[in-house]
Design an enzyme around this catalytic site. Structure first.
Site, PDB file in Angstrom:
ATOM      1  N   GLY A  98     -21.393  20.833 -14.951  1.00  0.00           N
ATOM      2  CA  GLY A  98     -22.482  20.510 -14.536  1.00  0.00           C
ATOM      3  C   GLY A  98     -23.533  20.960 -15.401  1.00  0.00           C
ATOM      4  O   GLY A  98     -23.259  21.011 -16.725  1.00  0.00           O
ATOM      5  N   GLU A  99     -24.578  21.307 -15.009  1.00  0.00           N
ATOM      6  CA  GLU A  99     -25.929  21.826 -15.978  1.00  0.00           C
ATOM      7  C   GLU A  99     -26.247  20.763 -17.272  1.00  0.00           C
ATOM      8  O   GLU A  99     -27.385  20.873 -17.552  1.00  0.00           O
ATOM      9  CB  GLU A  99     -25.380  23.239 -16.706  1.00  0.00           C
ATOM     10  CG  GLU A  99     -25.010  24.095 -15.958  1.00  0.00           C
ATOM     11  CD  GLU A  99     -24.518  25.276 -16.835  1.00  0.00           C
ATOM     12  OE1 GLU A  99     -24.432  25.263 -18.093  1.00  0.00           O
ATOM     13  OE2 GLU A  99     -23.898  26.184 -16.294  1.00  0.00           O
TER      14      GLU A  99
END
Length: 604
Positions: free
Chosen positions: A568-569
């Protein structure tokens, strides 16, 4: 000297922040006095007139001031991404030595004594008053055909010391003034592509903040207005791009998926070749989830706020990848449970301290979900207005893969067990429990997919003869609920904001590179709200989360990277960014057979 309204508005419209083109001609003292008189007539709190005007002509002093500015300019350069740095190098940002006159406008916040009218509860009105004087000076100078440039690359106390100011007097503005060769047709930052002006309609609110509308007009629904601005791909631009690809010095189709991507981006931009998708900015939308209380993640909820701090400190993987590809990182707090201290790079847009537990109640109220979508739209618009030509989705929120699975099941019609993954890494027992939590939430809100929801021939099974991107997917919501209702029932604040972010990018005709399963779930909602928004979406990578594979298939998108990522991120999308940029750079920089004098396969 007589002025009518039309002349006044023309002066306002033609005022420019001048950085270059100053002439060496001296400024007549009488003209300069008139300009200063206009500045001195500005309104001020309690008529304190807290300003003074320090005129600087001495070349040696201006050399020293220029050195102070250059030190701060270089410090600023070190904060920029590579793409921004390259563009900034081409900008002239001050004319301290070139302009014949420099004027430092200062503020004495003690002027007027202890009890000036209007300053008791608003102590900052003193520098605000000085800003009015600066504006008057600027407009009067333009009326006199004088250019003015505002220099802001200073440590204020260093500059104050150079100017010999008392400790209690501060510098509000340092201005370069003089005759110029010409006034540019638009602000320099707009002409160079550094930034764009915000439309007036974005900035006018009626009665309360967020209720937008121009005077005398019906209040604007930001979501509806954004959706209405999203257009289908430009067929002519796509046709021209296919033709250009066929004439470049390479075998036809040799760049595979990148050629298809270049065509899509031309259709989005409405021109061939489309603008280079740089600079790029990743927006990490952060929020917490009430469903965390159901034990769906081994990570404590506090990690969300801790990781936000890590992003802002530059210590996360997303920061490393963003630095590698020259993208800027912005963190948007739309719903972190813990309070966050102000910090550079943080946009405080908290709508609620996390969502409710979706297994027993809607995760968000109707008002919260709309505000979250609007927040995403505004962030996208602001990043584009700031000069970014490609947006990248990022996310942070412990338990957000649970909400993502619920959204994906609701929008695709797939059963929870097919779209619920292991998130940040959970054991078999926790994974099974997570599936049941998703099932419970969907059932509670009447969104549990029917067994036959994914029939062949729909958006998940486009005809092989048609490129998947040409088939806008139809939402397969398992109930009469609309996209916003589904988001409110089982989504997260970051999902709603990301959906708005995608809609905002599409309305601005700027590509948005999607990261993993959280962004994919948000994209399903965005496309359900506005099918043509799909034209702005680029699947950066394929996550190992099963829900993400289902999402990109449902949307008909081709992931550019498949490295078994699940962080993610925005990390996967950032890895794909150079591929997106390369697809367009080819159109700008590769020669055609004719221009290069190379024979094509026909020998012509």
């Amino acid at each position: 000297m007589t002025w009518d309204a039309e002349s006044l508005y023309r002066v306002i419209g033609e005022r420019r922040d001048i950085r270059d083109g100053f002439l060496p001609d001296p400024v007549d003292d009488a003209v300069l006095t008139r300009v200063l008189q206009a500045a001195h007539q500005a309104p001020s709190v309690g008529l304190t007139q807290p300003w003074d005007f320090l005129i600087i002509r001495d070349p040696d002093r201006r050399d020293r001031v220029r050195a102070l500015a250059e030190t701060q300019r270089q410090a600023y350069v070190r904060t920029l991404s590579a793409a921004r740095r390259d563009r900034f190098d081409g900008l002239k940002v001050e004319a301290i030595r070139e302009a014949p006159v420099n004027i430092a406008v200062t503020c004495d916040p003690t002027r007027g004594g202890r009890t000036p009218l209007g300053r008791h509860s608003q102590p900052r009105t003193a520098p605000y008053s000085v800003a009015c004087a600066v504006q008057n000076l600027w407009l009067a100078a333009r009326a006199e055909n004088l250019g003015v440039g505002w220099v802001s690359f200073f440590d204020e106390r260093e500059l104050a010391a150079e100017l010999g100011l008392p400790d209690h007097v501060e510098v509000v503005a340092y201005l370069c003034v003089g005759h110029v060769a010409e006034f540019p047709p638009a602000p320099q930052l707009a002409l160079t592509g550094w930034a764009r002006r915000r439309p007036l309609a974005w900035a006018v609110h009626q009665e309360s903040y967020g209720r937008r509308g121009l005077p005398g007009e019906v209040p604007v629904d930001l979501i509806d207005e954004t959706i209405a601005a999203i257009r289908p791909p430009d067929e002519a631009a796509m046709r021209d791009t296919r033709d250009l690809q066929s004439r470049l010095t390479k075998p036809p189709g040799a760049l595979g998926v990148l050629e298809d991507l270049s065509v899509r981006l031309a259709g989005l931009a409405g021109g061939c070749p489309p603008p280079l998708p740089e600079p790029a900015a990743v927006a990490i939308f952060a929020a917490d989830h009430g469903v965390h209380a159901r034990g769906v993640s081994p990570w404590p909820q506090e990690v969300t706020a801790q990781m936000v701090a890590n992003f802002l400190a530059g210590g996360a993987v997303v920061n490393a990848f963003a630095a590698q590809v020259g993208a800027e990182v912005t963190v948007v707090d739309v719903g972190v449970a813990a309070p966050l201290a102000p910090a550079p790079g943080l946009l405080p847009r908290k709508i609620a301290p996390g969502t409710a537990d979706m297994t027993v109640a809607p995760a968000m109220t109707p008002d919260q979900v709309r505000r979250a979508v609007e927040t995403g739209i505004e962030v996208a618009r602001d990043l584009v207005a700031a000069g970014n030509r490609c947006l990248i989705t990022g996310d942070m929120g412990i338990a957000n893969t649970t909400a993502s699975a619920a959204l994906i099941a609701a929008f695709t019609g797939l059963p929870p067990e097919e779209v619920t993954g292991r998130g940040t890494g959970i054991d078999d027992a926790t994974h099974q429990h997570k599936i049941e939590v998703v099932r419970t939430a969907l059932a509670h809100h009447g969104l549990l997919p029917a067994p036959a929801a994914s029939a062949p021939g729909g958006a998940c099974d486009p005809s092989p003869a048609v490129p998947p991107q040409a088939v806008p997917p139809s939402p397969a919501v398992a109930s009469p609920a609309g996209p916003l209702e589904v988001l409110a029932a089982v989504g997260g604040l970051e999902h709603a904001a990301l959906a708005g972010f995608i809609l905002g990018a599409a309305a601005c005709r700027v590509p948005v590179v999607l990261d993993g399963v959280i962004a994919g779930a948000a994209a399903l909602a965005a496309v359900a709200l506005a099918p043509e928004a799909l034209g702005a979406c680029v699947a950066g990578h394929r996550s190992v989360e099963p829900g993400h594979a289902a999402t990109v298939e449902h949307l008909g998108l081709r992931p550019l990277v498949d490295l078994e990522l699940r962080l993610g991120e925005g990390t996967g999308a950032l890895l794909a960014l150079p591929l997106v940029q390369s697809a367009v750079r080819v159109l700008h920089e590769v020669a055609t057979f004719d221009s290069a004098g190379v024979s094509d396969k026909s020998g012509s």
